[in-house]
Enzyme design. Sequence first.
Site, mmCIF file in Angstrom:
data_model
loop_
_atom_site.group_PDB
_atom_site.id
_atom_site.type_symbol
_atom_site.label_atom_id
_atom_site.label_comp_id
_atom_site.label_asym_id
_atom_site.label_seq_id
_atom_site.Cartn_x
_atom_site.Cartn_y
_atom_site.Cartn_z
ATOM 1 N N HIS A 102 0.823 -1.206 0.000
ATOM 2 C CA HIS A 102 0.000 0.000 0.000
ATOM 3 C C HIS A 102 0.857 1.255 0.000
ATOM 4 O O HIS A 102 1.033 1.912 1.023
ATOM 5 C CB HIS A 102 -0.948 -0.020 1.188
ATOM 6 C CG HIS A 102 -1.676 -1.329 1.322
ATOM 7 N ND1 HIS A 102 -2.075 -1.860 2.505
ATOM 8 C CD2 HIS A 102 -2.057 -2.227 0.369
ATOM 9 C CE1 HIS A 102 -2.663 -3.018 2.305
ATOM 10 N NE2 HIS A 102 -2.667 -3.264 1.015
ATOM 11 N N ILE A 103 1.386 1.570 -1.175
ATOM 12 C CA ILE A 103 2.115 2.828 -1.376
ATOM 13 C C ILE A 103 1.162 3.787 -2.067
ATOM 14 O O ILE A 103 0.466 3.411 -3.013
ATOM 15 C CB ILE A 103 3.374 2.596 -2.216
ATOM 16 C CG1 ILE A 103 4.381 1.831 -1.365
ATOM 17 C CG2 ILE A 103 3.950 3.899 -2.712
ATOM 18 C CD1 ILE A 103 5.791 1.908 -1.859
#
Length: 597
Positions: free
Chosen positions: A525-526
């Site tokens: 989850h960037i």
Amino acid sequence: MAIEHPEVDVVTMGAGFTAAITAQQLTAEGLDVVSLEKGGAKWTWPDFAHNHDELRFTARGELLHELEKESWTWRPDEGAPALPMRQYGAFHPGNNMGGAATHWSAVMWRFLPSDYDWLTHHLERYGPSALPEGHSNQDWPVSYDDLEPFFAQFEIDTGMSGQTGNLNGQILEGGNPFEGPRSTTYPLPPLAATRAGSRFAEAAERLGLKPFRQPSSILSQGYTDMTGNPRSGCLYCGYCTRYGCEVDAKLSPQTTFLPLAFDTGRYEIRTHCYVTRIEVDNTGRATGLTYLGRDGREHFQPARIVLVSGYTMSNVRLLMLSRSAAHPDGIGNARGQLGRNATHQILQLPSVGMFEGERFNTYMGNTATTHAVYEYVGDNFDHAGLGFLGGAQIFPYAGERLPIGNMEGIPHAATAGETNAAGDPREWGQAFKDRMRNWDSFIPLAIQGDSLAYHRNRFDLDPNFTDFLGRPLLRITFDWTDNERRLHAFLAARCAEIMDEMGPTERNDQPEIEDYNIARYQTTHIQGGCIAGNDPADSVTNRYGQVWDAPNVFVTGAALFPQNPGANPTATVTAWMYLALDQMKREYLRRPGELMA
Ligand code: SF4
């Protein structure tokens, strides 16, 4: 000379979740859509039949982006050298039709209402002095209420499992009492609980907390989705994250959106096609995508709409690399906004319990077959005097613990944390083997928390390292700040309290957050780098992902997030895509080339 193809209405970078949703919805409107996918075509069946090959999928990452072609460099701050990631790794982008939504864990959270008006909310409650030093957080251009009908529609379209906690403002027993008001219940009941999850929930309840079952896009029962096809409920096989589902229980673009798009006869996916550039005319308007085809030759796909719909960092990089006279610093970068507000969700395992003589069957299940508590998420608790903002959910990280896949590559954070709490062995050897003999007697407690935005954390093009075509890699400058260190210390103490109540024979804590490092898994989850806003002065796109200075270029996905709340982003990514397409159909297609209001 590039091979030029006939013009289409829409061309997408990749064939992942948002590209597939777009293809399904716009082909239904009579538009022609082409997706250029760097990986191959994989279907749920038969590609994932008998897929329990841990060396192939977990250890060797068959469904992951190919690092030997394109990697990323990282440095903790501007003064440090940036070095490339040569093996996975902190995050796991996908590399096939369906993208990361093929091998994902399918955990689906709606963010809290206060996550969207983050800056306004925190200023009103705590005042400006409480904001973290050097922060660059801002309000989102969409609210929870804007997205709610689209969350609900997506859940019905695709099937989702969970226990409703807030139905139109009424708090329901057994669900998440902190969630925003829902207009509908989950279409399916929650997934079955694991032994570890139940142990956690009983302890949390005794401490006065409100544990509930995680929501998931994995079907707990058979469900007929938007395709009209019945899909199986989950078998709890344990081969879920990093794997494709062989019975269609786990939602992927292959099970829903892609078949419907193909049925129209207006959709094409070209596989093994690597997009290199957005082309523009002399007014700065996009004309299509250039790509390296599977024949090794350069191609050009003209289109009236360009959808930049890859992984967060791929989207940012493509915009940066698409320089021209009209966009000398890249598309969307006329005001220097491209690359800012890079965030990476916190995932740490601050407390690990050993339950000597007990077995939890952690080789079964999936990431969502557990409970969570939400008392310490976002601004659900009073931060006055705590010295930090943000929070994290707490949950037991005790499913899908595969015997080979998780032992391979000790750097895998989950593995290291699960079996090697602070002070325990982290290298191969007798001590590690002794620990692994009890691998099914451990329960780690995980926190998944806010990643706030700071001016120091950003993406840009690396001046030293290039991809297989000689083009600059994307450089990540990122590290935790004191805000995350204090957040972690606070949450670690809460984890220790819960772990004590669970009654372990041994408890190992890690009160301090581990240094940020892209060599160890963190989460995929960037976010950020191409953030959406209401003002071109502090954003790259408007609320529909439409680039301010190139209105026929649309960016999708978590690159749009101004900052990241403490939960998996996919529900917001997909609902936001639904919202953008809804407006596109009502407004943009009637006035193409103009910014939508
Ligand atoms: S755990 Fe369930 S959803 Fe995941 S791959 Fe196995 S059957 Fe599919």
